[in-house]
Design an enzyme around this catalytic site. Sequence first.
Site, mmCIF file in Angstrom:
data_model
loop_
_atom_site.group_PDB
_atom_site.id
_atom_site.type_symbol
_atom_site.label_atom_id
_atom_site.label_comp_id
_atom_site.label_asym_id
_atom_site.label_seq_id
_atom_site.Cartn_x
_atom_site.Cartn_y
_atom_site.Cartn_z
ATOM 1 N N ASP A 1 2.433 0.209 -1.289
ATOM 2 C CA ASP A 1 3.265 0.873 -0.275
ATOM 3 C C ASP A 1 4.335 1.768 -0.882
ATOM 4 O O ASP A 1 5.407 1.951 -0.306
ATOM 5 C CB ASP A 1 3.926 -0.161 0.676
ATOM 6 C CG ASP A 1 2.919 -1.123 1.241
ATOM 7 O OD1 ASP A 1 1.814 -0.682 1.578
ATOM 8 O OD2 ASP A 1 3.231 -2.327 1.343
ATOM 9 N N GLN B 1 -3.113 -0.140 -3.712
ATOM 10 C CA GLN B 1 -2.172 -1.233 -3.953
ATOM 11 C C GLN B 1 -1.207 -0.851 -5.082
ATOM 12 O O GLN B 1 -0.884 0.311 -5.214
ATOM 13 C CB GLN B 1 -2.902 -2.553 -4.249
ATOM 14 C CG GLN B 1 -3.553 -3.187 -3.025
ATOM 15 C CD GLN B 1 -4.896 -2.597 -2.678
ATOM 16 O OE1 GLN B 1 -5.736 -2.414 -3.551
ATOM 17 N NE2 GLN B 1 -5.123 -2.287 -1.434
ATOM 18 N N GLY C 1 -3.620 1.279 3.022
ATOM 19 C CA GLY C 1 -3.323 2.173 4.139
ATOM 20 C C GLY C 1 -2.498 3.312 3.594
ATOM 21 O O GLY C 1 -1.292 3.196 3.459
ATOM 22 N N HIS C 2 -3.162 4.393 3.231
ATOM 23 C CA HIS C 2 -2.441 5.521 2.623
ATOM 24 C C HIS C 2 -2.014 6.505 3.707
ATOM 25 O O HIS C 2 -2.844 7.150 4.329
ATOM 26 C CB HIS C 2 -3.323 6.189 1.558
ATOM 27 C CG HIS C 2 -3.535 5.320 0.356
ATOM 28 N ND1 HIS C 2 -4.304 5.670 -0.716
ATOM 29 C CD2 HIS C 2 -3.035 4.096 0.054
ATOM 30 C CE1 HIS C 2 -4.279 4.696 -1.620
ATOM 31 N NE2 HIS C 2 -3.526 3.730 -1.162
ATOM 32 N N LYS D 1 1.852 6.442 -2.160
ATOM 33 C CA LYS D 1 0.798 7.109 -2.969
ATOM 34 C C LYS D 1 0.044 8.149 -2.151
ATOM 35 O O LYS D 1 -0.340 9.189 -2.672
ATOM 36 C CB LYS D 1 -0.195 6.074 -3.518
ATOM 37 C CG LYS D 1 0.427 5.109 -4.497
ATOM 38 C CD LYS D 1 -0.558 4.081 -4.971
ATOM 39 C CE LYS D 1 -0.983 3.110 -3.896
ATOM 40 N NZ LYS D 1 0.087 2.211 -3.394
HETATM 41 P P1 IMP Z 1 -5.739 -8.765 0.109
HETATM 42 O O1 IMP Z 1 -5.809 -7.572 -0.785
HETATM 43 O O2 IMP Z 1 -5.982 -8.446 1.547
HETATM 44 O O3 IMP Z 1 -6.564 -9.915 -0.375
HETATM 45 O O4 IMP Z 1 -4.209 -9.301 0.055
HETATM 46 C C1 IMP Z 1 -3.615 -9.845 -1.106
HETATM 47 C C2 IMP Z 1 -2.153 -9.493 -1.183
HETATM 48 O O5 IMP Z 1 -2.019 -8.100 -1.452
HETATM 49 C C3 IMP Z 1 -1.375 -9.737 0.115
HETATM 50 O O6 IMP Z 1 -0.051 -10.135 -0.195
HETATM 51 C C4 IMP Z 1 -1.363 -8.381 0.783
HETATM 52 O O7 IMP Z 1 -0.279 -8.227 1.661
HETATM 53 C C5 IMP Z 1 -1.228 -7.490 -0.440
HETATM 54 N N1 IMP Z 1 -1.779 -6.141 -0.224
HETATM 55 C C6 IMP Z 1 -3.087 -5.784 -0.191
HETATM 56 N N2 IMP Z 1 -3.210 -4.463 -0.004
HETATM 57 C C7 IMP Z 1 -1.963 -3.966 0.050
HETATM 58 C C8 IMP Z 1 -1.442 -2.641 0.200
HETATM 59 O O8 IMP Z 1 -2.159 -1.642 0.304
HETATM 60 N N3 IMP Z 1 -0.073 -2.549 0.203
HETATM 61 C C9 IMP Z 1 0.738 -3.629 0.047
HETATM 62 N N4 IMP Z 1 0.292 -4.865 -0.085
HETATM 63 C C10 IMP Z 1 -1.044 -5.036 -0.082
#
Ligand code: IMP
Length: 423
Positions: A13, A220, A40-41, A16
């Site tokens: 977040d 991420q 979510g870009h 990017k």
């Molecule tokens: P997962 O990727 O859905 O398995 O989530 C694992 C962890 O990564 C959780 O704490 C999510 O909130 C975090 N996470 C996954 N994708 C994002 C992102 O794009 N931005 C921020 N946090 C993320």
Amino acid sequence: MPTTVVIGAQWGDEGKGKVVDYLSQKMDFVVRVNGGPNAGHTVINEYGEFKLHLVPAGIFNSKTISIVGNGVAIDPKILLGEIDDLNKKGISCQNLKISDKAHLILPWHILLDELQEKERGANEIGTTKRGIGPVFSDKVGRFGLRAGDFINEKEFSEKLFFSFNQAKNLLGEKLSFSFDEILRKILSQKTYLLSYITQTEFILWEAIARKKNILLEGAQGTLLDVDFGTYPDVTSSTCVAAGASQGSGIPPKEINEVIGVVKAYTTRVGAGEQPFPTEMPKEISSALREKANEYGATTGRPRRCGWLDAFLLKYAAKINGFTSLAVTRLDSLSGFEKLKICFGYRTKEGKPISFEQLSTSRLKEVQPVYLEAPGWQEFPKDCKKLSDLPKEARKYLGKIKELVEVPVRLISLGPEREQMLRV
Ligand code: IMP
């Protein structure tokens, strides 16, 4: 800048999407390299506001080839929805390519994600429930289905049947749909996706040979990386720069620049309990969240807000080999009388922790050490160069460079594409 990687330097977040959209204007190729629809870009440009989950943020430039790389896990339904949405808003996806080696998120991956979170109880990660953990488990377990498997329908249905039965063993009655139902649905999606699927690494090797500009878009952030992040509260893919090579097929020696995207403060989203040393007191955190609209682009969850953690950023700079930084959301920090920047940690007993002792998975046990920097009021309306910024903001940027030991080259001053300074 033939091959450039853009990497989140914090817990995701960082903005990017905006940085990639800005840089894409000069890119021949933009490649998403990791993650999946958990990302979510957010992009705001002349076409409107978009939250891209799978399609690379290069899609808005009609001359750019946009690639979903092999390191990405694809949910066919989400991808098709995104393509449809873009088309409806007048953006062509003709130049979109999907790696035949990208893994497919199947309906049971989402159910398994939910089940695993439940089973973790108090230790839940707070995943996005997009099936990320289970799809990457299947990938390394060698049970996964890949986009290229669509090409042979008979083999595809055999592999799908195997995967379905495995999921049935784990999920029992929770897997409420029949195999035939799923097969029919996925094969109908296949019809739409097949034209995009190809061996994208070959396209990229040729692009390198022709000295084309390539941008690798990481999803991420460094602290969510499955190896170097705050394990186990991480995602299941490689978010650091090394993953950009693995997730695209571009050899490491061809990568020339690594841009670390740093939000001017820190945010974290998850189950709510994960360690976050520089988290602001509730009142300040809530006020910043509202001002900066710090809510998840994928899940809508409120993000926890904290002061800038330059100690962790230095770690991110080392692991990624950042050649420059893009600092985003500097405008959101306007209005503070004083700002804090964390430059080190102490143990709970007050003993300093050296950089060599820093452990990203033991952040529960540390206390941040801060320096204070003077804040600034709102920026002038039309900042075109660094000297247009208040001197306190320039000082803040100078501190980032000094503590992280990487120069700041891009500064984002607002959500629009034009609100960007190159220094
Ligand atoms: P997962 O990727 O859905 O398995 O989530 C694992 C962890 O990564 C959780 O704490 C999510 O909130 C975090 N996470 C996954 N994708 C994002 C992102 O794009 N931005 C921020 N946090 C993320």
